[in-house]
Design a protein around this motif. Structure first.
Motif, short mmCIF file in Angstrom:
data_model
loop_
_atom_site.label_atom_id
_atom_site.label_comp_id
_atom_site.label_asym_id
_atom_site.label_seq_id
_atom_site.Cartn_x
_atom_site.Cartn_y
_atom_site.Cartn_z
N ILE A 118 13.02 -5.87 4.07
CA ILE A 118 12.76 -6.16 5.48
C ILE A 118 11.45 -5.52 5.92
N ALA A 119 11.22 -4.28 5.50
CA ALA A 119 9.96 -3.61 5.86
C ALA A 119 8.77 -4.42 5.35
N TRP A 120 8.84 -4.88 4.09
CA TRP A 120 7.76 -5.71 3.56
C TRP A 120 7.61 -6.99 4.37
N SER A 121 8.73 -7.61 4.71
CA SER A 121 8.65 -8.88 5.44
C SER A 121 7.98 -8.70 6.80
N VAL A 122 8.25 -7.60 7.47
CA VAL A 122 7.60 -7.34 8.77
C VAL A 122 6.10 -7.12 8.55
N ILE A 123 5.75 -6.37 7.53
CA ILE A 123 4.34 -6.17 7.20
C ILE A 123 3.67 -7.51 6.92
N ALA A 140 -2.07 -3.62 9.23
CA ALA A 140 -2.67 -2.31 8.96
C ALA A 140 -2.47 -1.36 10.13
N LEU A 141 -2.66 -1.86 11.34
CA LEU A 141 -2.46 -1.02 12.52
C LEU A 141 -1.00 -0.58 12.64
N ALA A 142 -0.08 -1.47 12.40
CA ALA A 142 1.35 -1.12 12.47
C ALA A 142 1.73 -0.12 11.38
N MET A 143 1.22 -0.34 10.17
CA MET A 143 1.51 0.60 9.09
C MET A 143 0.93 1.99 9.40
N PHE A 144 -0.25 2.03 9.97
CA PHE A 144 -0.85 3.32 10.32
C PHE A 144 -0.02 4.03 11.39
N ALA A 145 0.41 3.30 12.40
CA ALA A 145 1.23 3.90 13.46
C ALA A 145 2.55 4.43 12.88
N ALA A 146 3.19 3.63 12.03
CA ALA A 146 4.45 4.07 11.42
C ALA A 146 4.20 5.27 10.52
N TRP A 147 3.12 5.22 9.73
CA TRP A 147 2.81 6.34 8.85
C TRP A 147 2.60 7.62 9.64
N CYS A 148 1.94 7.53 10.78
CA CYS A 148 1.74 8.73 11.62
C CYS A 148 3.08 9.34 12.00
N TRP A 149 4.04 8.51 12.36
CA TRP A 149 5.36 9.01 12.71
C TRP A 149 6.03 9.66 11.50
N ALA A 160 2.30 5.47 0.18
CA ALA A 160 2.27 4.73 -1.09
C ALA A 160 3.02 3.40 -0.96
N ALA A 161 4.18 3.44 -0.29
CA ALA A 161 4.95 2.20 -0.10
C ALA A 161 4.17 1.20 0.74
N PHE A 162 3.51 1.67 1.78
CA PHE A 162 2.69 0.79 2.62
C PHE A 162 1.53 0.20 1.81
N PHE A 163 0.92 1.02 0.99
CA PHE A 163 -0.18 0.53 0.15
C PHE A 163 0.31 -0.58 -0.77
N LEU A 164 1.45 -0.36 -1.43
CA LEU A 164 1.99 -1.39 -2.33
C LEU A 164 2.37 -2.66 -1.57
N ALA A 165 2.95 -2.51 -0.39
CA ALA A 165 3.30 -3.67 0.43
C ALA A 165 2.05 -4.45 0.82
N ALA A 166 1.01 -3.74 1.20
CA ALA A 166 -0.24 -4.41 1.59
C ALA A 166 -0.87 -5.11 0.40
N MET A 167 -0.82 -4.49 -0.77
CA MET A 167 -1.38 -5.12 -1.96
C MET A 167 -0.60 -6.39 -2.32
#
Length: 159
Positions: free
Chosen positions: A36-41, A61-70, A84-91
């Motif tokens: 689900i996280a990947w699908s939202v990304i 990218a903006l959403a992943m950055f905001a979530a990563w900050c939290w 790392a998970a966000f990076f893989l999802a983006a790739m």
């Protein structure tokens, strides 16, 4: 080396774990939450940028950055894992976009989103408890961190 888990996240994990005691529900969540996280990304990736020189993926990218900050504020170790998970999802999004186009990425994202949530609700039906996010939307952020923490425990890593 790492800061301890924030008191707030420890409390959220305790409540989330209380809502996810059934082994089958936990197993479903370990697969469905990252999906689900990947699908939202991916869905955010497909949104058109408002400024023409931006590329697809800017909203994601903006959403992943905001979530990563939290996540990083709650636990530095989990923050690194989520990064790392966000990076893989983006790739993965970028690869699908490059090879098949944004339309296919969007269709795949919708399919994964629907299947992931269907699986989650089946798991909660087995559990006999409502999903945590129905009590507080912050649990939509807690779920991925809970799965990451579970992976860390399996590997013997501290978070």
């Amino acid at each position: 080396m790492f800061q301890p888990l924030s008191a707030r996240l420890a409390q959220l994990f305790a409540r989330y774990s209380d809502d996810h005691r059934h082994r089958t529900n936990q197993a479903i969540h370990v697969v469905a939450v990252p999906a689900i996280a990947w699908s939202v990304i991916a869905l955010l990736w497909c949104l058109p940028p408002l400024i023409t020189w931006f590329k697809p993926g800017v909203w994601s990218a903006l959403a992943m950055f905001a979530a990563w900050c939290w996540y990083n504020r709650q636990s530095r170790a989990l923050g690194y894992g989520m990064l790392a998970a966000f990076f893989l999802a983006a790739m993965l999004c970028r690869l699908v976009e490059q090879h098949y186009g944004l339309r296919v990425l969007g269709q795949a994202a919708v399919a994964v989103f629907v299947l992931g949530w269907a699986a989650q609700f089946i798991g909660h039906r087995l559990e006999g408890r409502r999903p945590s996010f129905l009590t507080d939307l912050v649990y939509l952020l807690v779920g991925p961190a809970w799965v990451m923490a579970k992976a860390y425990r399996q590997m013997g890593w501290r978070y």
